[in-house]
Design an enzyme around this catalytic site. Sequence first.
Site, PDB file in Angstrom:
ATOM      1  N   ASP A  68      -3.294  -8.807  -3.478  1.00  0.00           N
ATOM      2  CA  ASP A  68      -3.273  -8.680  -4.937  1.00  0.00           C
ATOM      3  C   ASP A  68      -2.393  -9.747  -5.557  1.00  0.00           C
ATOM      4  O   ASP A  68      -1.437 -10.205  -4.925  1.00  0.00           O
ATOM      5  CB  ASP A  68      -2.665  -7.336  -5.355  1.00  0.00           C
ATOM      6  CG  ASP A  68      -3.640  -6.193  -5.300  1.00  0.00           C
ATOM      7  OD1 ASP A  68      -4.790  -6.368  -5.709  1.00  0.00           O
ATOM      8  OD2 ASP A  68      -3.237  -5.109  -4.826  1.00  0.00           O
ATOM      9  N   TYR A  70       0.760 -10.529  -7.982  1.00  0.00           N
ATOM     10  CA  TYR A  70       1.969  -9.747  -8.224  1.00  0.00           C
ATOM     11  C   TYR A  70       1.760  -8.866  -9.454  1.00  0.00           C
ATOM     12  O   TYR A  70       1.092  -9.244 -10.416  1.00  0.00           O
ATOM     13  CB  TYR A  70       3.168 -10.668  -8.436  1.00  0.00           C
ATOM     14  CG  TYR A  70       3.580 -11.409  -7.181  1.00  0.00           C
ATOM     15  CD1 TYR A  70       4.116 -10.726  -6.088  1.00  0.00           C
ATOM     16  CD2 TYR A  70       3.448 -12.792  -7.083  1.00  0.00           C
ATOM     17  CE1 TYR A  70       4.497 -11.398  -4.938  1.00  0.00           C
ATOM     18  CE2 TYR A  70       3.834 -13.475  -5.936  1.00  0.00           C
ATOM     19  CZ  TYR A  70       4.352 -12.772  -4.865  1.00  0.00           C
ATOM     20  OH  TYR A  70       4.730 -13.437  -3.725  1.00  0.00           O
ATOM     21  N   PHE A  81       0.953 -15.424  -3.029  1.00  0.00           N
ATOM     22  CA  PHE A  81       2.355 -15.454  -2.594  1.00  0.00           C
ATOM     23  C   PHE A  81       3.277 -16.290  -3.490  1.00  0.00           C
ATOM     24  O   PHE A  81       4.485 -16.278  -3.306  1.00  0.00           O
ATOM     25  CB  PHE A  81       2.486 -15.932  -1.133  1.00  0.00           C
ATOM     26  CG  PHE A  81       1.920 -14.968  -0.131  1.00  0.00           C
ATOM     27  CD1 PHE A  81       2.671 -13.888   0.319  1.00  0.00           C
ATOM     28  CD2 PHE A  81       0.632 -15.121   0.355  1.00  0.00           C
ATOM     29  CE1 PHE A  81       2.143 -12.985   1.235  1.00  0.00           C
ATOM     30  CE2 PHE A  81       0.095 -14.214   1.265  1.00  0.00           C
ATOM     31  CZ  PHE A  81       0.850 -13.141   1.704  1.00  0.00           C
ATOM     32  N   HIS A 191       2.169  -9.044   8.780  1.00  0.00           N
ATOM     33  CA  HIS A 191       2.441  -9.437   7.389  1.00  0.00           C
ATOM     34  C   HIS A 191       3.911  -9.852   7.248  1.00  0.00           C
ATOM     35  O   HIS A 191       4.790  -9.271   7.893  1.00  0.00           O
ATOM     36  CB  HIS A 191       2.133  -8.274   6.445  1.00  0.00           C
ATOM     37  CG  HIS A 191       1.993  -8.693   5.026  1.00  0.00           C
ATOM     38  ND1 HIS A 191       3.077  -8.850   4.185  1.00  0.00           N
ATOM     39  CD2 HIS A 191       0.900  -9.007   4.294  1.00  0.00           C
ATOM     40  CE1 HIS A 191       2.653  -9.237   3.005  1.00  0.00           C
ATOM     41  NE2 HIS A 191       1.337  -9.350   3.028  1.00  0.00           N
TER      42      HIS A 191
END
Length: 233
Positions: A68, A70, A81, A191
């Site tokens: 997604d 942020y 990111f 992750h």
Amino acid sequence: MYPIPSTIHQSWHAFFESEFSKPYMTKLFDFLTEQEQQGVVIYPPRNLWFRVFEMPLDEIKAIVIGQDPYINEGQAMGLSFSVPVGEKIPPSLRNIYAELASDLGFESPTHGDLSRWFDQEGIFLLNASLTVESGKAGSHLKRGWQQFTNAVLNYINEHTSHCVFIAWGAFAHKCCAQIDLSRHQVTKTSHPSPLGAYKTMKDAPAFLGSRCFSTVNDYLTTHNIATINWEIK
């Protein structure tokens, strides 16, 4: 049909014309328009929804897959990111910087803007969902975006050669399940979030200590492609 944004590179036009003509995209855009009309706050701003497609298809060397944008004000900028200069560096990105330092010896930068990777190094920073409702992770993923970005990954898979798909975490692993490994490489780790960065997975090493960045460059070198300068200053 929703108009193709003027910022999209021409190499993507055939793909956008095909996908935008499909009913699922019409439903998605109707939903997003309705949300905006109701005053729902959506991130990133509309002009950044398709920012990643400003990159020409033939310049892609690596694809970093997020889930997604942020969900907090001022953070989402259309690149997975990445956050604008001046925003606090999110925890996952801090671990990405930690692995860069461990793997390649780069100092951790004081900001979270990854635009240099995107603008100069051929790193396609793609989120599986290109929009999100403020404060609600995953809120738009199943509205059509995941179908769209799965089609994006398939298009890159079929229309390029020797790209590295960087899959951090189980969700990204699933996104890359159909990548042709005779044409490309998929580099898997856990992750980089604080919850996952140290955890070894069944089919992938823990993110921290994985040396995933040098692994990407090793693959590019093998195929006589210029390596990526991962340093963020």
